[in-house]
Design a protein around this motif. Structure first.
Motif, PDB file in Angstrom:
ATOM      1  N   HIS A 161       0.828  -1.202   0.000  1.00  0.00           N
ATOM      2  CA  HIS A 161       0.000   0.000   0.000  1.00  0.00           C
ATOM      3  C   HIS A 161       0.866   1.257   0.000  1.00  0.00           C
ATOM      4  N   ALA A 162       1.934   1.234   0.793  1.00  0.00           N
ATOM      5  CA  ALA A 162       2.839   2.395   0.867  1.00  0.00           C
ATOM      6  C   ALA A 162       3.467   2.688  -0.495  1.00  0.00           C
ATOM      7  N   MET A 163       3.805   1.643  -1.240  1.00  0.00           N
ATOM      8  CA  MET A 163       4.407   1.846  -2.566  1.00  0.00           C
ATOM      9  C   MET A 163       3.420   2.523  -3.509  1.00  0.00           C
ATOM     10  N   TRP A 164       2.154   2.092  -3.462  1.00  0.00           N
ATOM     11  CA  TRP A 164       1.137   2.707  -4.316  1.00  0.00           C
ATOM     12  C   TRP A 164       0.882   4.156  -3.908  1.00  0.00           C
ATOM     13  N   VAL A 165       0.905   4.410  -2.614  1.00  0.00           N
ATOM     14  CA  VAL A 165       0.678   5.778  -2.122  1.00  0.00           C
ATOM     15  C   VAL A 165       1.762   6.718  -2.634  1.00  0.00           C
ATOM     16  N   VAL A 166       3.012   6.270  -2.558  1.00  0.00           N
ATOM     17  CA  VAL A 166       4.124   7.117  -3.037  1.00  0.00           C
ATOM     18  C   VAL A 166       4.002   7.344  -4.546  1.00  0.00           C
ATOM     19  N   ALA A 167       3.629   6.293  -5.279  1.00  0.00           N
ATOM     20  CA  ALA A 167       3.443   6.435  -6.732  1.00  0.00           C
ATOM     21  C   ALA A 167       2.339   7.440  -7.040  1.00  0.00           C
ATOM     22  N   CYS A 168       1.310   7.473  -6.203  1.00  0.00           N
ATOM     23  CA  CYS A 168       0.221   8.446  -6.385  1.00  0.00           C
ATOM     24  C   CYS A 168       0.684   9.854  -6.028  1.00  0.00           C
ATOM     25  N   LEU A 169       1.367   9.980  -4.898  1.00  0.00           N
ATOM     26  CA  LEU A 169       1.813  11.296  -4.443  1.00  0.00           C
ATOM     27  C   LEU A 169       2.875  11.895  -5.364  1.00  0.00           C
ATOM     28  N   SER A 170       3.508  11.051  -6.169  1.00  0.00           N
ATOM     29  CA  SER A 170       4.509  11.550  -7.119  1.00  0.00           C
ATOM     30  C   SER A 170       3.881  12.379  -8.231  1.00  0.00           C
ATOM     31  N   LYS A 171       2.578  12.180  -8.453  1.00  0.00           N
ATOM     32  CA  LYS A 171       1.854  13.010  -9.409  1.00  0.00           C
ATOM     33  C   LYS A 171       1.483  14.329  -8.738  1.00  0.00           C
ATOM     34  N   LYS A 172       1.444  15.385  -9.510  1.00  0.00           N
ATOM     35  CA  LYS A 172       1.225  16.727  -8.961  1.00  0.00           C
ATOM     36  C   LYS A 172      -0.055  16.812  -8.153  1.00  0.00           C
ATOM     37  N   TYR A 173      -1.123  16.192  -8.668  1.00  0.00           N
ATOM     38  CA  TYR A 173      -2.413  16.237  -7.981  1.00  0.00           C
ATOM     39  C   TYR A 173      -2.810  14.864  -7.440  1.00  0.00           C
ATOM     40  N   ALA A 174      -1.807  14.018  -7.195  1.00  0.00           N
ATOM     41  CA  ALA A 174      -2.009  12.665  -6.654  1.00  0.00           C
ATOM     42  C   ALA A 174      -2.840  11.816  -7.621  1.00  0.00           C
ATOM     43  N   CYS A 175      -3.308  10.641  -7.183  1.00  0.00           N
ATOM     44  CA  CYS A 175      -4.135   9.785  -8.044  1.00  0.00           C
ATOM     45  C   CYS A 175      -5.504  10.403  -8.203  1.00  0.00           C
ATOM     46  N   GLY A 176      -6.222  10.158  -9.256  1.00  0.00           N
ATOM     47  CA  GLY A 176      -6.061   9.764 -10.608  1.00  0.00           C
ATOM     48  C   GLY A 176      -5.098   8.690 -11.032  1.00  0.00           C
ATOM     49  N   THR A 177      -4.176   9.084 -11.850  1.00  0.00           N
ATOM     50  CA  THR A 177      -3.216   8.143 -12.412  1.00  0.00           C
ATOM     51  C   THR A 177      -1.981   8.083 -11.535  1.00  0.00           C
ATOM     52  N   ARG A 178      -1.362   6.915 -11.513  1.00  0.00           N
ATOM     53  CA  ARG A 178      -0.164   6.717 -10.700  1.00  0.00           C
ATOM     54  C   ARG A 178       1.072   6.869 -11.561  1.00  0.00           C
ATOM     55  N   ASP A 179       2.164   7.241 -10.945  1.00  0.00           N
ATOM     56  CA  ASP A 179       3.449   7.287 -11.638  1.00  0.00           C
ATOM     57  C   ASP A 179       4.058   5.891 -11.563  1.00  0.00           C
ATOM     58  N   MET A 180       3.860   5.104 -12.621  1.00  0.00           N
ATOM     59  CA  MET A 180       4.304   3.717 -12.601  1.00  0.00           C
ATOM     60  C   MET A 180       5.818   3.595 -12.622  1.00  0.00           C
ATOM     61  N   GLY A 181       6.497   4.630 -13.129  1.00  0.00           N
ATOM     62  CA  GLY A 181       7.963   4.626 -13.072  1.00  0.00           C
ATOM     63  C   GLY A 181       8.448   4.650 -11.636  1.00  0.00           C
ATOM     64  N   VAL A 182       7.814   5.481 -10.809  1.00  0.00           N
ATOM     65  CA  VAL A 182       8.158   5.549  -9.385  1.00  0.00           C
ATOM     66  C   VAL A 182       7.813   4.230  -8.698  1.00  0.00           C
ATOM     67  N   PHE A 183       6.631   3.695  -9.010  1.00  0.00           N
ATOM     68  CA  PHE A 183       6.234   2.433  -8.391  1.00  0.00           C
ATOM     69  C   PHE A 183       7.222   1.322  -8.741  1.00  0.00           C
ATOM     70  N   ASP A 184       7.594   1.221 -10.018  1.00  0.00           N
ATOM     71  CA  ASP A 184       8.535   0.174 -10.436  1.00  0.00           C
ATOM     72  C   ASP A 184       9.896   0.339  -9.755  1.00  0.00           C
ATOM     73  N   TYR A 185      10.333   1.595  -9.596  1.00  0.00           N
ATOM     74  CA  TYR A 185      11.617   1.850  -8.932  1.00  0.00           C
ATOM     75  C   TYR A 185      11.581   1.357  -7.481  1.00  0.00           C
ATOM     76  N   ILE A 186      10.516   1.740  -6.759  1.00  0.00           N
ATOM     77  CA  ILE A 186      10.392   1.333  -5.347  1.00  0.00           C
ATOM     78  C   ILE A 186      10.243  -0.180  -5.242  1.00  0.00           C
ATOM     79  N   SER A 187       9.440  -0.742  -6.141  1.00  0.00           N
ATOM     80  CA  SER A 187       9.202  -2.185  -6.119  1.00  0.00           C
ATOM     81  C   SER A 187      10.493  -2.966  -6.392  1.00  0.00           C
ATOM     82  N   ASN A 188      11.250  -2.541  -7.408  1.00  0.00           N
ATOM     83  CA  ASN A 188      12.493  -3.239  -7.765  1.00  0.00           C
ATOM     84  C   ASN A 188      13.534  -3.115  -6.662  1.00  0.00           C
ATOM     85  N   LYS A 189      13.641  -1.920  -6.078  1.00  0.00           N
ATOM     86  CA  LYS A 189      14.610  -1.722  -4.992  1.00  0.00           C
ATOM     87  C   LYS A 189      14.234  -2.563  -3.779  1.00  0.00           C
ATOM     88  N   SER A 190      12.926  -2.623  -3.492  1.00  0.00           N
ATOM     89  CA  SER A 190      12.454  -3.432  -2.369  1.00  0.00           C
ATOM     90  C   SER A 190      12.764  -4.906  -2.597  1.00  0.00           C
TER      91      SER A 190
END
Length: 447
Positions: free
Chosen positions: A242-271
């Motif tokens: 859930h935390a990974m999805w939240v960060v991917a959402c907050l990476s967008k200027k106005y949050a979700c809506g759409t998620r920043d999948m690049g950020v999500f993939d980065y956090i997911s791969n590093k994890s």
């Protein structure tokens, strides 16, 4: 006043029409061949555990999902056959009927049910209606929340211990349905204990003990499931994901809506890289890594102002967004102006929406729903204020408001009306108090 249903027949007619709305909506889903919405939602994540219990060893067993909804799927599949989506939606529709019925019963206990406007806030509530047609645990949480509040309301009216004990039992079930009530120990539960301690209530010690036991048992059963699985001592292992999805959402200027999948993939791969290096790959340790990596990303890549703006807009969307945007997407209806990104040109998106509303009734209906929701939120805040001023209702309204607040804060970053759906019964109660008070004031002015 014409908005009051004065005859028994007119009241019963509107009451049961309201209760049948989830069934009508689910029947429409069935007729349009949209049952399960072409796997748009997360049924497989919950049904995998149910199928494992049914003996399908090829399915991945997971204790990460709380057990109530998988148990429901297991029972339906056991009786009616595996992947019988029609049976699932039928029973969820029945669940919706009783949810709406007991929500009205709560309003009856509060003497607020015979106002047509108040009933309209239920039968026109697309956030709840849609939820009973979707194969997710939100509908079960809504059902158990309404039933628990019904018995809590009965307790406030009668101070009878049996009503409170039933509330406690259902409260424990809520904690095994969705993890959004885990923080009630810090706010809602102290408020209930305060009421029991302060007012003339019999069996105070037994009640307080029962309330604490319901919380401990609800959380404790899930902790025990995780411990038996791999010795993990945690309530939910989904908080890291859930935390990974939240960060991917907050990476967008106005949050979700759409998620920043690049950020999500980065956090997911590093994890995942850090998890591979673990000696003990328990759910608890994996969850800690995902949370830590998500936190580190925020600290390293977010400015304070960016974080605050994203959080603010995410909460704004949760509170004011219309569930029609979900429904249009689920039914593949043409409303493309609503889904275009406004990150780089927010005013341009608004202009496009208003222009599209001229030719597209779906977008016009969405605009009307946003306007209506805005008015309702104002009335609900007014109802909360009115309730706090009334000494007889003050602590009750405080408890209802605390539940809504605790659900609300867990939606950080997500900006999706789906996560507001569990708040809707609580908001309806607050709105009913506000509508009733406004109607009484208008009646006095006319006289």
């Amino acid at each position: 006043m014409p908005i009051l249903l004065k005859t028994k027949f007119s009241y019963q007619l509107v009451k049961y029409f309201t209760c049948f709305m989830p069934i009508i909506f689910c029947f429409f889903v069935f007729l349009t061949d949209n049952v399960n919405y072409n796997d748009l939602f997360e049924l497989r994540k919950y049904s995998a555990t149910s199928k494992y219990w049914l003996g399908d060893s090829s399915q991945e067993y997971s204790v990460g999902r709380l057990p109530i909804y998988p148990i429901f799927i297991f029972i339906v599949y056991k009786i009616f056959g595996v992947d019988n989506y029609n049976a699932l939606i039928f029973f969820q529709a029945i669940l919706g009927f009783f949810s709406f019925l007991y929500l009205i019963k709560i309003l009856e206990e509060l003497n607020l049910s015979k106002n047509l406007i108040i009933l309209a806030t239920i039968f026109m509530n697309f956030s709840m209606l849609f939820r009973f047609s979707v194969f997710l645990p939100n509908c079960f949480f809504i059902f158990f929340l309404i039933i628990s509040i019904y018995f809590l309301t009965k307790f406030f009216k009668s101070n009878q211990i049996e009503h409170f004990i039933i509330f406690c039992l259902i409260f424990a079930i809520l904690l095994l349905t969705r993890p959004i009530f885990q923080f009630t120990i810090f706010l809602t539960i102290p408020l209930i204990i305060f009421y029991i301690y302060k007012y003339k209530v019999s069996f105070k010690f037994i009640m307080i003990l029962s309330l604490l036991a319901s919380y401990i048992s609800g959380v404790g059963i899930q902790i025990l499931r995780n411990y038996n699985f791999d010795k993990s001592m945690l309530y939910t292992s989904q908080s890291g994901h859930h935390a990974m999805w939240v960060v991917a959402c907050l990476s967008k200027k106005y949050a979700c809506g759409t998620r920043d999948m690049g950020v999500f993939d980065y956090i997911s791969n590093k994890s995942e890289k850090e998890i591979l290096n673990l000696t003990n790959k328990s759910l608890e340790q994996q969850n800690k890594i995902r949370i830590n990596v998500s936190r580190e990303y925020i600290l390293e890549n977010f400015s304070f102002s960016q974080f605050i703006v994203s959080v603010f807009f995410s909460y704004l969307k949760v509170i004011f967004h219309s569930s029609l945007i979900e429904i249009y997407g689920a039914f593949n209806l043409e409303a493309s102006a609503l889904y275009s990104s406004g990150e780089n040109n927010f005013l341009g998106k608004l202009k496009n929406i208003f222009n599209s509303a001229i030719n597209n009734p779906l977008i016009l209906f969405w605009l009307i729903s946003i306007f209506t929701i805005t008015i309702l939120r104002t009335i609900q805040v007014y109802g909360m204020i009115v309730g706090f001023k009334d000494k007889k209702k003050r602590i009750y309204i405080a408890i209802i408001s605390s539940m809504a607040f605790l659900i609300f804060i867990t939606t950080i970053g997500l900006g999706n009306p789906r996560y507001r759906s569990e708040m809707e019964p609580l908001l309806i109660i607050l709105g009913a108090v506000g509508i009733d008070n406004l109607c009484k004031k208008l009646s006095k002015k006319k006289i």
